[in-house]
Enzyme design. Structure first.
Site, PDB file in Angstrom:
ATOM      1  N   SER A 142       1.201  -1.494  -0.249  1.00 53.31           N
ATOM      2  CA  SER A 142       0.351  -0.052  -0.125  1.00 53.31           C
ATOM      3  C   SER A 142       0.914   1.373   0.233  1.00 53.31           C
ATOM      4  O   SER A 142       1.948   1.138   0.289  1.00 53.31           O
ATOM      5  CB  SER A 142      -1.175   0.328   1.034  1.00 53.31           C
ATOM      6  N   HIS A 202      -2.602   7.305  -4.473  1.00 58.84           N
ATOM      7  CA  HIS A 202      -2.745   6.078  -3.397  1.00 58.84           C
ATOM      8  C   HIS A 202      -2.993   5.128  -4.122  1.00 58.84           C
ATOM      9  O   HIS A 202      -2.954   5.080  -5.666  1.00 58.84           O
ATOM     10  CB  HIS A 202      -4.343   6.202  -2.701  1.00 58.84           C
ATOM     11  N   HIS A 241     -20.035  12.927   3.361  1.00 62.22           N
ATOM     12  CA  HIS A 241     -20.384  14.270   3.920  1.00 62.22           C
ATOM     13  C   HIS A 241     -19.817  15.651   3.982  1.00 62.22           C
ATOM     14  O   HIS A 241     -19.973  16.856   3.884  1.00 62.22           O
ATOM     15  CB  HIS A 241     -19.595  14.619   5.516  1.00 62.22           C
TER      16      HIS A 241
END
Length: 284
Positions: A106, A120, A184
């Protein structure tokens, strides 16, 4: 399955080594008054006997402000919450026998120049007594967006997908658009990429080969973008935009990211799990 686990873990270590070498080479060729960055490597462990890995972090480089490339192979018993979550995704028998094994690589890169996008990528294999699967993907997170960069990143990932299954790119792009959305805030954290999980077609070799292709596609998808943008002049306003966007990235990883939740719930090294967080961020 032990042989397959070993092959997967070896591949993830190889991919880690390839990316670390390429990132340090990019540091060497980036013009700057500061010395080229180098990775600091720290062993990680999951408890006393649950496996571990290597956390590799570079800070304050010429190109990278902070980048981490982690690799691990861990095993143990899933927490009750993690077992329930996997059962809800259709993993068979995991609540009755919650043993697991997982390996993967990762990375998250936060850049010095606001014109260079953050990025990422991860690839992984997961095993329980009742199932095995692969997962992973890559997504681009620019604070200053360039259509050319977004198109090039997606085109490279599309090529890796199309070599294995022409349905993969549209499916996994849509999955990334959904997965990397921040409810959100009512927006995505970046310009997407691909995301896949629970990949088990019944053909381990084919699924492993596809996962390898995603890992190999990462450097040609990302490094040309940094080559294009790393010498672009930027202002204090550009830096402010970058720091605020990093706040968005931090919010996502702490609130929604599945890998962060699993890593902390399963007892993995907290510093390695939270490696993805940016070195500096702002909120308005």
């Amino acid at each position: 399955m032990d042989a397959e686990k070993s092959r997967a873990a070896d591949w993830f270590n190889t991919l880690r080594d390839t990316i670390v070498a390429a990132f340090e080479a990019a540091e060497d060729t980036t013009a700057s008054d500061r010395p080229p960055g180098r990775f600091e490597v720290t062993p990680t462990r999951r408890g006393a006997d649950g496996g571990g890995g290597r956390m590799s972090v570079m800070r304050g480089g010429r190109l990278f402000e902070k980048v981490g490339v982690n690799v691990s192979a861990v095993h143990g018993t899933l927490s009750e919450g993690a077992a329930r979550a996997m059962a809800s995704r259709g993993v068979p028998g995991v609540t009755e026998d919650p043993r697991f094994w997982a390996s993967g690589v990762s990375l998250v890169a936060h850049m010095q120049n606001p014109h260079c996008p953050a990025v990422h990528m991860n690839t992984r294999m997961f095993w329980t007594p009742g199932a095995w699967w692969f997962g992973g993907g890559a997504d681009l997170n620019p604070c200053i967006e360039y259509d050319q960069d977004t198109a090039q990143f997606h085109d490279t990932l599309r090529g890796a997908c199309d070599d294995h299954d022409p349905t993969y790119y549209p499916r996994f792009k849509a999955w990334a658009d959904e997965y990397f959305f921040i409810p959100h805030r009512g927006r995505a954290r970046g310009v997407g990429g691909i995301f896949f999980d629970d990949l088990n077609t019944g053909d381990w070799e084919a699924d492993f080969a596809f996962t390898q292709a995603v890992g190999r596609a990462f450097l040609p998808a990302f490094l040309p973008l940094t080559d294009r943008r790393r010498d672009t002049a930027f202002t204090e306003a550009d830096r402010e935009t970058q720091l605020v966007h990093r706040g968005l990235y931090a919010e996502y990883n702490l609130v929604y990211d599945r890998g962060t939740k699993f890593g902390l719930e399963s007892g993995h090294d907290a510093n390695a799990v939270l490696m993805s967080l940016p070195p500096l961020a702002k909120w308005v």
